[in-house]
Design a protein around this motif. Structure first.
Motif, PDB file in Angstrom:
ATOM      1  N   MET A   1       0.893  -1.025   0.048  1.00 26.89           N
ATOM      2  CA  MET A   1       0.025   0.325   0.088  1.00 26.89           C
ATOM      3  C   MET A   1       0.756   1.229   0.068  1.00 26.89           C
ATOM      4  N   GLY A   2       2.209   1.112   0.203  1.00 26.69           N
ATOM      5  CA  GLY A   2       2.970   2.321  -0.240  1.00 26.69           C
ATOM      6  C   GLY A   2       4.222   2.142   0.707  1.00 26.69           C
ATOM      7  N   THR A   3       5.040   3.215   0.835  1.00 24.39           N
ATOM      8  CA  THR A   3       6.251   3.460   1.440  1.00 24.39           C
ATOM      9  C   THR A   3       6.322   4.712   2.242  1.00 24.39           C
ATOM     10  N   ARG A   4       6.698   4.313   3.606  1.00 21.93           N
ATOM     11  CA  ARG A   4       6.632   5.540   4.462  1.00 21.93           C
ATOM     12  C   ARG A   4       7.749   5.787   5.793  1.00 21.93           C
ATOM     13  N   ILE A   5       8.210   6.896   5.912  1.00 23.87           N
ATOM     14  CA  ILE A   5       8.852   6.900   7.147  1.00 23.87           C
ATOM     15  C   ILE A   5       7.837   7.179   8.391  1.00 23.87           C
ATOM     16  N   CYS A   6       7.796   6.298   9.195  1.00 24.70           N
ATOM     17  CA  CYS A   6       6.883   6.041  10.015  1.00 24.70           C
ATOM     18  C   CYS A   6       7.135   6.961  11.538  1.00 24.70           C
ATOM     19  N   ARG A   7       7.264   8.227  11.357  1.00 17.74           N
ATOM     20  CA  ARG A   7       7.366   8.816  12.651  1.00 17.74           C
ATOM     21  C   ARG A   7       6.611  10.260  12.060  1.00 17.74           C
ATOM     22  N   PRO A   8       5.650  10.509  13.050  1.00 15.48           N
ATOM     23  CA  PRO A   8       5.235   9.659  14.122  1.00 15.48           C
ATOM     24  C   PRO A   8       4.675   8.295  13.941  1.00 15.48           C
ATOM     25  N   LYS A   9       4.667   7.341  14.689  1.00 18.15           N
ATOM     26  CA  LYS A   9       4.235   5.903  14.386  1.00 18.15           C
ATOM     27  C   LYS A   9       3.011   5.638  13.802  1.00 18.15           C
ATOM     28  N   GLU A  10       2.054   6.456  14.009  1.00 15.59           N
ATOM     29  CA  GLU A  10       0.760   6.501  13.385  1.00 15.59           C
ATOM     30  C   GLU A  10       0.672   6.394  12.008  1.00 15.59           C
ATOM     31  N   VAL A  11       1.715   7.011  11.427  1.00 22.50           N
ATOM     32  CA  VAL A  11       1.856   7.010   9.791  1.00 22.50           C
ATOM     33  C   VAL A  11       1.872   5.575   9.502  1.00 22.50           C
ATOM     34  N   VAL A  12       2.167   4.770  10.005  1.00 20.82           N
ATOM     35  CA  VAL A  12       2.292   3.321   9.577  1.00 20.82           C
ATOM     36  C   VAL A  12       0.852   2.908   9.265  1.00 20.82           C
ATOM     37  N   ASN A  13      -0.221   3.648  10.062  1.00 18.34           N
ATOM     38  CA  ASN A  13      -1.641   3.157   9.516  1.00 18.34           C
ATOM     39  C   ASN A  13      -2.103   3.469   8.235  1.00 18.34           C
ATOM     40  N   GLU A  14      -1.334   4.413   7.657  1.00 20.20           N
ATOM     41  CA  GLU A  14      -1.731   4.747   6.183  1.00 20.20           C
ATOM     42  C   GLU A  14      -1.379   3.649   5.160  1.00 20.20           C
ATOM     43  N   ILE A  15      -0.631   2.700   5.651  1.00 21.21           N
ATOM     44  CA  ILE A  15       0.006   1.557   4.461  1.00 21.21           C
ATOM     45  C   ILE A  15      -0.263   0.339   5.320  1.00 21.21           C
ATOM     46  N   LEU A  16      -1.115   0.270   6.083  1.00 16.66           N
ATOM     47  CA  LEU A  16      -1.659  -1.293   6.373  1.00 16.66           C
ATOM     48  C   LEU A  16      -3.111  -1.284   6.248  1.00 16.66           C
ATOM     49  N   PRO A  17      -3.322  -2.517   6.269  1.00 12.40           N
ATOM     50  CA  PRO A  17      -4.899  -2.642   6.042  1.00 12.40           C
ATOM     51  C   PRO A  17      -5.522  -2.384   7.118  1.00 12.40           C
ATOM     52  N   PRO A  18      -7.118  -2.119   7.272  1.00 13.10           N
ATOM     53  CA  PRO A  18      -7.573  -1.867   8.511  1.00 13.10           C
ATOM     54  C   PRO A  18      -7.823  -2.869   9.409  1.00 13.10           C
ATOM     55  N   LEU A  19      -7.807  -2.913  10.646  1.00 12.08           N
ATOM     56  CA  LEU A  19      -7.954  -3.756  11.553  1.00 12.08           C
ATOM     57  C   LEU A  19      -9.545  -4.553  11.382  1.00 12.08           C
TER      58      LEU A  19
END
Length: 119
Positions: free
Chosen positions: A101-119
């Motif tokens: 779904m993409g590549t990100r610098i995950c800082r702050p940590k919540e940025v990772v949610n942009e490229i993970l499937p929803p729970l």
């Protein structure tokens, strides 16, 4: 889902938290401890391209030799900056996460949610 990769520094709290968040999604990522195994120049360039940033955008200043090396000087070319990151992998921003779904610098940590499937 395609492979998920995290460029991880186990000494970094944000990096540890992002890894935990990925695992909470039921994903076991490929963990690249980039301080032990620095990414190749091609990988670094590919990460910058995938994020739509420059090589300079991959650089971390805090807690690195960035200032001592004078890396804020715009005279440095991308090739030279890649050389510095190869020689001093601590200069790489962290954590960087790559998913389908993409590549990100995950800082702050919540940025990772942009490229993970929803729970």
């Amino acid at each position: 889902m395609s492979t998920t990769t995290i460029f991880h520094n186990p000494n970094c709290g944000t990096s540890r938290n992002v890894l935990a968040m990925i695992r909470e999604h039921g994903i076991e990522p490929e963990v690249v401890q980039y301080l032990k195994t620095p990414p190749t120049r091609e990988t670094l360039q590919g990460l910058a391209t995938a994020m739509g940033t420059t090589v300079r955008g991959l650089l971390r200043q805090k807690g690195t030799p960035y200032d001592e090396l004078g890396l804020d000087d715009p005279k440095w070319t991308d090739a030279q900056l890649l050389d510095f990151m190869q020689e001093h992998p601590i200069l790489l921003q962290r954590p960087i996460v790559v998913t389908s779904m993409g590549t990100r610098i995950c800082r702050p940590k919540e940025v990772v949610n942009e490229i993970l499937p929803p729970l």
